[in-house]
Design an enzyme around this catalytic site. Structure first.
Site, PDB file in Angstrom:
ATOM      1  N   HIS A   1       0.815  -1.215   0.000  1.00  0.00           N
ATOM      2  CA  HIS A   1       0.000   0.000   0.000  1.00  0.00           C
ATOM      3  C   HIS A   1       0.852   1.270   0.000  1.00  0.00           C
ATOM      4  CE1 HIS A   1      -3.196  -2.841   0.921  1.00  0.00           C
ATOM      5  NE2 HIS A   1      -4.068  -1.897   0.666  1.00  0.00           N
TER       6      HIS A   1
ATOM      7  N   SER B   1      -7.916   0.149  -1.187  1.00  0.00           N
ATOM      8  CA  SER B   1      -7.097  -0.502  -0.161  1.00  0.00           C
ATOM      9  C   SER B   1      -7.758  -1.776   0.328  1.00  0.00           C
ATOM     10  CB  SER B   1      -6.890   0.445   1.022  1.00  0.00           C
ATOM     11  OG  SER B   1      -8.021   0.465   1.876  1.00  0.00           O
ATOM     12  N   ASP B   2      -6.948  -2.715   0.793  1.00  0.00           N
ATOM     13  CA  ASP B   2      -7.525  -3.813   1.554  1.00  0.00           C
ATOM     14  C   ASP B   2      -8.009  -3.244   2.879  1.00  0.00           C
ATOM     15  OD1 ASP B   2      -8.361  -6.346   2.274  1.00  0.00           O
ATOM     16  OD2 ASP B   2      -6.503  -7.315   1.657  1.00  0.00           O
ATOM     17  N   TYR B   3      -8.911  -3.964   3.511  1.00  0.00           N
ATOM     18  CA  TYR B   3      -9.552  -3.432   4.714  1.00  0.00           C
ATOM     19  C   TYR B   3      -8.510  -3.089   5.790  1.00  0.00           C
ATOM     20  CZ  TYR B   3     -14.424  -4.391   3.355  1.00  0.00           C
ATOM     21  OH  TYR B   3     -15.662  -4.376   2.755  1.00  0.00           O
TER      22      TYR B   3
END
Length: 786
Positions: free
Chosen positions: A298, A320-322
């Site tokens: 990220h 984004s991933d969580y």
């Protein structure tokens, strides 16, 4: 003249700035504002809308609500306009999982979901200043993770079909169901490779091979998004997960560092992502939690802005991933504050923070203080707006609740799920041709095992409108044919729930009476069908220290091996059906049971699919998309290893228990020798490989013909073989078909010592057959000339 030109340009720039500022400060735009005109090009609409937006409205587009949906609901879970006034006044980019009710354990049905989505969307359209609709995102790994949705087999099971046509049909159905109830974007597909089955998310992958995963990923993207610039009313944005190396964590431990060199991630980990972007046109990407070479994904602008956008031409949004942006500070410790994390992630190319407003709200003060140029915000916002226009949300913002009710979980969709389940099952062993069973030769069938009365859906599932266990389906099939007896035999865990944090394995002491009861139930049976394996609590995503899911042991849990051993003493014909997420290491079963089916998690039609395959109503046409190791100590077991990697183990066999690409059927096939169109080709040329396949059995069947290549001498080490083509073939008894594969420069290329993509002249080996095992392959050589 040059000075005059600069002066004019400067004046024009000041006018544009003044114009944009004036538009952004004005009230609600007129109904004929250019961005509302569907006849104008998308880019014109984007730029018109962008210049009307305030910084607050722009930053809101980069955010999402998920658990914070409670802020726009009342105590009964209904939409609250008063609540929306506090959190949605500047708009919102996304809202996650609108099918969830008052809390995340209660779900709305399809009609209720569409109604709630419409209330939220109506507020966005009618009550916010600019009327920008919101994107609703959903999970749909193998069907929408929502109440009543049709649940396909697990993603790895879908890969076992080796059927791109079926995959496209199945996920087109998923797209219809998601869009019908109000969804616009799915956080799927997972295109990470499953190279270490200890990793609890292996079931979410498309297997171990870059080529197979790439072809299936392209089929999924086309299913979700269609093939045109404008997404149809039954299409959704697909999101590739988890770019680029989530499936390669150290030790198989979820989100662990990925120690992958550049050549490996470009030749092994990248191909499925690259094909999904460049061929499939994927519009969404989610980076992984992992770090690569010390840089969390990220925060890796080299990968997101460089490889993904610049090299591959990605035109969509990166979400984004969580909670992953917050983890730059909290977990990876490469920033000191949420403010720093927000700036780093956005500048690295992450457009939207999921799942809740946490870190990206800090972008607003960064912009207002001048520390972050508004142009960086504008770039991300423009990407989001483009997709909202391409989805047609400004013209078609609402779902049809009645259509959702009729379509979601429909009978026609069940048929697709049933076909997918049967085609995913892999016949690994069939000594004495026990299978298919002949119902007219059976008086009593004993169905035994912890998974005999379970319909395991696996991770990212909800409650489908309909599901059937092996026991239920066999009871239906047995009526008027034979007697069916059932015994649990052994229990694996306390609940088998993917969501539960603490998982308790069932004790041996409590299972011993179950084993004894199963032996008695099967004592006078003509045949024993065993349903073994794991469950949704034994293999799963490890999303926290309190919720683990990666394994150190892939053998059958608990007393299942004892159950098999005791039943074998009865001397009855036995069939084992292994239900698992990743492949398991079932040595005792393999040494004891003459017929074995790898069934994965087969979705809502588990029982019907198993019954169809057991009794020959359907062919077990699945092939392994991942190697099955003999033990955890045999990992890695993937087939496309380097020449120095498999010298051998002391006092053991280093080969897998079952090889990538392997699978049997109920009929027999013959294969002609490999025929090459020519024995040499130039760099700008191509070559055809042909094989004639004939069904030599007495029933219709399917086989998967596989093409592998090897560069015999190369400037850097190359795998011993690589899958470069496959075709699933259906033939009637006595029928034949000629299958052709085309080899060109691209299939022969690799990264050389200078990391240049090249095809080196020299000798290549062609291998064609029915699995990656040498014994299942026919070979021929050709020369690539300069």
């Amino acid at each position: 003249m040059k000075l005059f030109t600069q002066t004019i340009a400067g004046a024009a720039g000041m006018c544009l700035l003044f114009s944009a500022a004036t538009l952004a400060q004005s009230g609600r735009p007129p109904a004929d504002a250019p961005y509302r005109n569907a006849l104008l090009p998308v880019e014109v609409r984007v730029q018109d809308l962008l210049q009307r937006m305030t910084p607050e409205e722009k930053v809101s587009q980069l955010q999402c609500l998920w658990t914070q949906k409670k802020l726009v609901r009342d105590a009964q879970g209904r939409f609250s306009a008063a609540g929306a006034d506090t959190v949605l006044q500047h708009g919102m980019g996304q809202i996650g999982r609108v099918n969830e009710g008052i809390d995340m354990t209660v779900s709305r049905d399809a009609r209720e979901t569409a109604l709630f989505a419409n209330e939220l969307q109506r507020y966005m359209i009618e009550k916010t200043r600019l009327g920008i609709p919101v994107i609703f995102h959903e999970e749909s790994l193998h069907g929408n993770q929502a109440k009543d949705a049709t649940h396909l087999p697990s993603h790895l099971a879908m890969a076992a079909t080796w059927n791109t046509i079926l995959v496209e049909e199945a996920y087109s159905m998923v797209a219809r169901e998601v869009r019908a109830r109000g969804g616009h974007q799915v956080l799927a597909p997972v295109v990470d490779l499953g190279r270490d089955p200890r990793w609890g998310r292996t079931e979410e992958t498309l297997g171990e091979d870059p080529y197979l995963a790439a072809r299936l990923a392209v089929a999924e993207i086309r299913a979700y998004q269609g093939r045109s610039q404008s997404l149809g009313a039954d299409k959704v944005i697909a999101t590739l997960k988890h770019f680029p190396v989530h499936g390669s964590p150290e030790g198989g431990v979820n989100i662990g560092p990925s120690f992958v060199d550049e050549r490996t991630f470009r030749e092994v980990n990248f191909p499925a992502f690259k094909a999904a972007v460049m061929e499939g046109g994927a519009l969404g990407v989610m980076p992984c939690y992992n770090e690569l070479s010390g840089v969390p994904a990220h925060a890796n602008g080299r990968l997101i802005n460089g490889v993904l956008r610049k090299e591959w031409g990605f035109q969509g949004i990166v979400v984004s991933d969580y909670f992953a942006i917050n983890e730059l500070q909290k977990f990876h410790r490469i920033t000191e504050s949420k403010e720093q994390s927000a700036m780093l992630a956005l500048q690295s190319g992450v457009d939207v923070e999921l799942p809740d407003r946490d870190v990206y709200p800090y972008l607003l003060p960064l912009v207002k203080s001048g520390r972050l140029p508004i142009a960086v915000i504008d770039t991300a916002v423009a990407r989001i707006l483009r997709l909202k226009f391409r989805l047609g949300l400004f013209e078609r913002p609402y779902a049809d609740p009645e259509q959702a009710h009729q379509l979601v979980g429909a009978a026609a969709h069940r048929n697709i799920a049933r076909q997918a389940a049967t085609e995913s099952m892999v016949l690994l062993k069939n000594e004495g041709n026990i299978l298919p069973l002949q119902a007219n030769r059976i008086k009593k069938l004993a169905l035994i095992g912890p998974n005999a009365n379970q319909c395991i859906l696996g991770g990212y599932s909800n409650e489908p409108k309909y599901r059937v266990t092996p026991l239920q389906a066999l009871q239906e099939y047995a009526k008027g044919r034979f007697e069916l007896v059932y015994s649990e035999g052994s229990r694996i865990t306390d609940r088998g729930d993917w969501w539960q944090d603490t998982v308790v394995l069932t004790s041996r002491a409590s299972n011993l009476p179950r084993i004894a009861a199963a032996v008695e139930a099967a004592r006078d049976a003509d045949v024993i069908v065993l349903c073994l394996g794991g469950n949704a609590a034994t293999f799963r995503e490890a999303w926290g220290y309190e919720h683990l899911g990666d394994l150190t042991n892939l053998d059958l849990f608990g007393t299942q091996n004892e159950l098999v051993t005791e039943l074998a003493k009865l001397g009855k014909p036995m069939v084992a059906a292994i239900f698992s997420g990743p492949p398991m290491t079932f040595q005792t079963v393999n040494n004891t049971v003459p017929a074995i089916l790898q069934c994965w998690y087969a979705g809502q039609e588990t029982g019907h699919a198993l019954t169809d395959v057991l009794f020959g109503e359907a062919e077990p046409s699945g092939r392994l998309p991942i190697s099955i190791p003999r033990s955890v100590g045999h990992i890695p077991a993937y087939y496309n290893y380097k020449p120095s990697a498999r010298r051998g183990y002391h006092l053991d066999d280093i080969s897998p228990m079952y090889a990538f690409g392997f699978g049997l059927g109920y009929t027999s096939f013959s294969y002609s020798p490999v025929r090459l169109g020519k024995t040499s080709m130039g760099l700008g040329d191509s070559l055809t490989v042909s094989v004639t396949v004939s069904n030599t059995g007495n029933r219709a069947g399917q086989t998967v013909l596989q093409l592998y290549l090897r560069d015999k001498i190369s400037s850097v080490t190359r795998p011993v073989k690589e899958l470069k083509g496959f075709e699933k073939i259906s033939l009637a008894p006595g029928a034949s078909r000629e299958v052709h594969f085309r080899i060109d420069r691209e299939l022969l290329s690799f990264y050389d010592a200078n990391m240049q993509w090249v095809a080196e002249p020299g000798e290549f080996e062609v291998m064609v057959g029915t699995s990656s095992r040498d014994s299942d392959l026919q070979k021929a050589n050709f020369i690539l000339e300069k």
